[in-house]
Design a protein around this motif. Structure first.
Motif, PDB file in Angstrom:
ATOM      1  N   ARG A 255       0.914  -1.067  -0.224  1.00  0.00           N
ATOM      2  CA  ARG A 255      -0.088  -0.121  -0.043  1.00  0.00           C
ATOM      3  C   ARG A 255       0.828   1.376  -0.095  1.00  0.00           C
ATOM      4  NH1 ARG A 255      -3.537  -1.849   5.087  1.00  0.00           N
ATOM      5  NH2 ARG A 255      -1.361  -2.995   5.396  1.00  0.00           N
ATOM      6  N   ASN A 256       1.977   1.291   0.712  1.00  0.00           N
ATOM      7  CA  ASN A 256       2.573   2.343   0.908  1.00  0.00           C
ATOM      8  C   ASN A 256       3.622   2.573  -0.538  1.00  0.00           C
ATOM      9  OD1 ASN A 256       2.689   3.306   3.805  1.00  0.00           O
ATOM     10  ND2 ASN A 256       2.936   1.211   3.901  1.00  0.00           N
ATOM     11  N   GLN A 257       4.026   1.654  -1.119  1.00  0.00           N
ATOM     12  CA  GLN A 257       4.757   1.657  -2.550  1.00  0.00           C
ATOM     13  C   GLN A 257       3.754   2.202  -3.313  1.00  0.00           C
ATOM     14  OE1 GLN A 257       4.747   0.073  -5.333  1.00  0.00           O
ATOM     15  NE2 GLN A 257       6.905  -0.589  -6.047  1.00  0.00           N
ATOM     16  N   ARG A 258       2.326   1.866  -3.563  1.00  0.00           N
ATOM     17  CA  ARG A 258       1.540   2.385  -4.448  1.00  0.00           C
ATOM     18  C   ARG A 258       1.347   3.824  -4.087  1.00  0.00           C
ATOM     19  NH1 ARG A 258      -1.261  -2.577  -3.162  1.00  0.00           N
ATOM     20  NH2 ARG A 258      -3.041  -1.445  -2.039  1.00  0.00           N
ATOM     21  N   LEU A 259       1.046   4.125  -2.785  1.00  0.00           N
ATOM     22  CA  LEU A 259       0.998   5.685  -2.452  1.00  0.00           C
ATOM     23  C   LEU A 259       1.895   6.476  -3.082  1.00  0.00           C
ATOM     24  CD1 LEU A 259      -0.399   7.847  -0.829  1.00  0.00           C
ATOM     25  CD2 LEU A 259       1.057   7.144   1.071  1.00  0.00           C
ATOM     26  N   GLY A 260       3.200   6.004  -3.165  1.00  0.00           N
ATOM     27  CA  GLY A 260       4.444   6.724  -3.392  1.00  0.00           C
ATOM     28  C   GLY A 260       4.485   6.978  -5.087  1.00  0.00           C
ATOM     29  N   ARG A 261       3.793   5.854  -5.793  1.00  0.00           N
ATOM     30  CA  ARG A 261       3.778   6.013  -7.173  1.00  0.00           C
ATOM     31  C   ARG A 261       2.788   6.962  -7.568  1.00  0.00           C
ATOM     32  NH1 ARG A 261       2.068   1.164  -9.023  1.00  0.00           N
ATOM     33  NH2 ARG A 261       2.209  -0.165  -7.111  1.00  0.00           N
ATOM     34  N   ARG A 262       1.608   6.916  -6.701  1.00  0.00           N
ATOM     35  CA  ARG A 262       0.617   7.716  -7.025  1.00  0.00           C
ATOM     36  C   ARG A 262       1.013   9.191  -6.904  1.00  0.00           C
ATOM     37  NH1 ARG A 262      -5.232   5.262  -5.000  1.00  0.00           N
ATOM     38  NH2 ARG A 262      -5.899   7.187  -6.251  1.00  0.00           N
ATOM     39  N   LEU A 263       1.692   9.450  -5.946  1.00  0.00           N
ATOM     40  CA  LEU A 263       2.198  10.852  -5.352  1.00  0.00           C
ATOM     41  C   LEU A 263       3.267  11.190  -6.811  1.00  0.00           C
ATOM     42  CD1 LEU A 263       3.128  10.354  -1.717  1.00  0.00           C
ATOM     43  CD2 LEU A 263       1.288  12.046  -2.747  1.00  0.00           C
ATOM     44  N   ALA A 264       4.087  10.548  -7.203  1.00  0.00           N
ATOM     45  CA  ALA A 264       4.872  10.792  -8.237  1.00  0.00           C
ATOM     46  C   ALA A 264       3.885  11.186  -9.519  1.00  0.00           C
ATOM     47  CB  ALA A 264       5.933   9.685  -8.516  1.00  0.00           C
ATOM     48  N   ALA A 265       2.944  10.473  -9.610  1.00  0.00           N
ATOM     49  CA  ALA A 265       2.155  10.819 -10.991  1.00  0.00           C
ATOM     50  C   ALA A 265       1.481  11.828 -10.776  1.00  0.00           C
ATOM     51  CB  ALA A 265       1.056   9.444 -11.163  1.00  0.00           C
ATOM     52  N   GLY A 266       1.434  12.788  -9.821  1.00  0.00           N
ATOM     53  CA  GLY A 266       0.923  14.138  -9.634  1.00  0.00           C
ATOM     54  C   GLY A 266      -0.423  14.089  -8.543  1.00  0.00           C
ATOM     55  N   GLU A 267      -0.781  12.827  -8.216  1.00  0.00           N
ATOM     56  CA  GLU A 267      -2.082  13.003  -7.286  1.00  0.00           C
ATOM     57  C   GLU A 267      -1.979  13.529  -6.114  1.00  0.00           C
ATOM     58  OE1 GLU A 267      -4.676   9.388  -7.591  1.00  0.00           O
ATOM     59  OE2 GLU A 267      -2.982   8.456  -8.753  1.00  0.00           O
ATOM     60  N   LYS A 268      -3.064  14.181  -5.594  1.00  0.00           N
ATOM     61  CA  LYS A 268      -2.846  14.846  -4.066  1.00  0.00           C
ATOM     62  C   LYS A 268      -3.127  13.725  -3.276  1.00  0.00           C
ATOM     63  CE  LYS A 268      -2.205  18.886  -6.018  1.00  0.00           C
ATOM     64  NZ  LYS A 268      -0.718  19.208  -5.817  1.00  0.00           N
ATOM     65  N   LEU A 269      -2.473  13.863  -1.806  1.00  0.00           N
ATOM     66  CA  LEU A 269      -2.643  12.928  -0.905  1.00  0.00           C
ATOM     67  C   LEU A 269      -4.228  12.855  -0.571  1.00  0.00           C
ATOM     68  CD1 LEU A 269      -1.380  11.109   1.323  1.00  0.00           C
ATOM     69  CD2 LEU A 269      -0.948  13.140   2.838  1.00  0.00           C
ATOM     70  N   ASP A 270      -4.853  13.876  -0.259  1.00  0.00           N
ATOM     71  CA  ASP A 270      -6.395  13.674   0.171  1.00  0.00           C
ATOM     72  C   ASP A 270      -6.839  13.026  -1.068  1.00  0.00           C
ATOM     73  OD1 ASP A 270      -5.767  15.242   2.317  1.00  0.00           O
ATOM     74  OD2 ASP A 270      -6.358  17.014   1.541  1.00  0.00           O
ATOM     75  N   ASP A 271      -6.643  13.171  -2.196  1.00  0.00           N
ATOM     76  CA  ASP A 271      -7.461  12.448  -3.219  1.00  0.00           C
ATOM     77  C   ASP A 271      -7.222  10.809  -3.263  1.00  0.00           C
ATOM     78  OD1 ASP A 271      -8.678  14.713  -4.116  1.00  0.00           O
ATOM     79  OD2 ASP A 271      -7.345  15.269  -5.611  1.00  0.00           O
ATOM     80  N   ILE A 272      -5.954  10.588  -2.837  1.00  0.00           N
ATOM     81  CA  ILE A 272      -5.446   9.062  -2.920  1.00  0.00           C
ATOM     82  C   ILE A 272      -6.090   8.557  -1.745  1.00  0.00           C
ATOM     83  CG2 ILE A 272      -3.517   7.669  -2.481  1.00  0.00           C
ATOM     84  CD1 ILE A 272      -1.786   9.720  -4.173  1.00  0.00           C
TER      85      ILE A 272
END
Length: 336
Positions: A255-272
């Motif tokens: 889950r944490n690795q996926r979170l990092g990939r999504r942040l790198a793609a420009g998604e906002k933390l709250d949206d994730i």
């Protein structure tokens, strides 16, 4: 007949309940939502976290906390770290005087900066001598499907560690014992920070060299804080250290690795966070780790930059550049 209770029906809690039930141990899994507990009990499956894996007959799901706690040889606590204390208060009135307590939650309470074993001992003082902690490279979907792995269980009592080891060991899960409760807990918790960063290096397409360097410097950062807190340095090259770190940083199941990939793609933390039903503990431990670092006067540059990305909107590319331009250091500084 041996009976075990599991408090928390997320992916890891359900997996541990499955392992025990498959051994023929009467296992009761607790979910705080009555509707979800009833659904899992009737459908014999946790469709939210482990779809397609059928519950054995020896596994019962309930929303009645007393049913999950009373007359159990062992109680496994697998709740989100920030809700551990409130769940312990539900457990307390039903807990037996000889029940072994195993924390399988990897985190630190933000408000108090206490590890989970410390929270348990504080809320259940009469059980303080029967506490153990479980950690290691244990991605739930793989363990639930009986792919081979190992873990480590630590307790201040050798007898407690061995008793918990013997109950939890299966043909597919090999468990080692340790007396380093501090190191096993901090290794399991802090690795989630590094996993977010490793996911970001993948998302930014920086390559395997960058990811390897990031993970390695992450080990050094975890060890610095752990040693300052009283951990055995060797724990961080074991299952709760490098073992857990490799699995969590490398796997898309993390889950944490996926979170990092999504942040790198420009998604906002709250949206994730709004789009997922699972808890990425790395978010919480990042805040706690920096407070612990301040307490123990430990430098944590990776965690500092990740915190700025998560909570202050720092651009990940800029964060990497700033890390690369830091003053030169001895590789073993702070852990020698």
């Amino acid at each position: 007949m041996v009976a075990v209770g599991v408090i928390g029906s997320g992916a890891w809690g359900t997996t541990l309940a499955l392992l025990l039930a498959r051994k023929g141990i009467a296992t009761t899994l607790w979910d705080h939502q009555a509707a979800r507990a009833q659904e899992m009990q009737s459908q014999r499956e946790n469709k939210m976290f482990l779809p397609g894996i059928t519950f054995p007959e020896t596994l019962c799901v309930t929303a009645e906390i007393g049913e999950a706690v009373r007359e159990k040889e062992m109680l496994i606590l697998v709740t989100p770290s920030q809700r551990m204390r409130e769940n312990l208060r539900l457990v307390a009135p039903h807990l037996g005087s000889e029940t072994l307590l195993v924390s399988a939650s990897k985190g630190v309470e933000i408000e108090s900066l206490k590890r989970m074993s410390e929270v348990i001992a504080e809320e259940l003082p009469e059980s303080a001598g029967r506490i153990a902690v479980l950690s290691g490279p244990n991605l739930s979907p793989e363990v639930a499907r009986e792919k081979p792995t190992a873990a480590v269980i630590a307790s201040q009592s050798t007898e407690v560690a061995i008793a918990c080891r013997d109950l939890l060991t299966t043909r597919h899960l090999r468990i080692y014992t340790s007396d380093d409760v501090v190191g096993v807990e901090l290794g399991g918790a802090l690795k989630n920070i590094i996993a977010i960063g490793a996911g970001m290096t993948e998302g930014l397409e920086y390559g395997d060299n960058a990811k390897g360097a990031f993970i390695t410097r992450g080990v050094a950062e975890i060890a610095r804080l752990g040693i300052a807190a009283g951990a055995n340095p060797m724990t961080f090259v074991g299952l709760a250290g490098i073992g857990d770190l490799i699995a969590t940083c490398a796997s898309p199941l993390s889950r944490n690795q996926r979170l990092g990939r999504r942040l790198a793609a420009g998604e906002k933390l709250d949206d994730i966070l709004a789009s997922t039903h699972s808890v990425a503990e790395g978010i919480y431990i990042t805040r706690a780790a920096l407070k612990l670092a301040e307490r123990f006067h430990v430098e944590m540059p990776l965690t500092t930059k990740l915190s700025q990305i998560l909570f202050q909107g720092l651009d990940p590319h800029k964060a990497v550049l700033e890390l690369m331009m830091r003053d030169p250091k001895n590789e073993r500084e702070g852990i020698m």
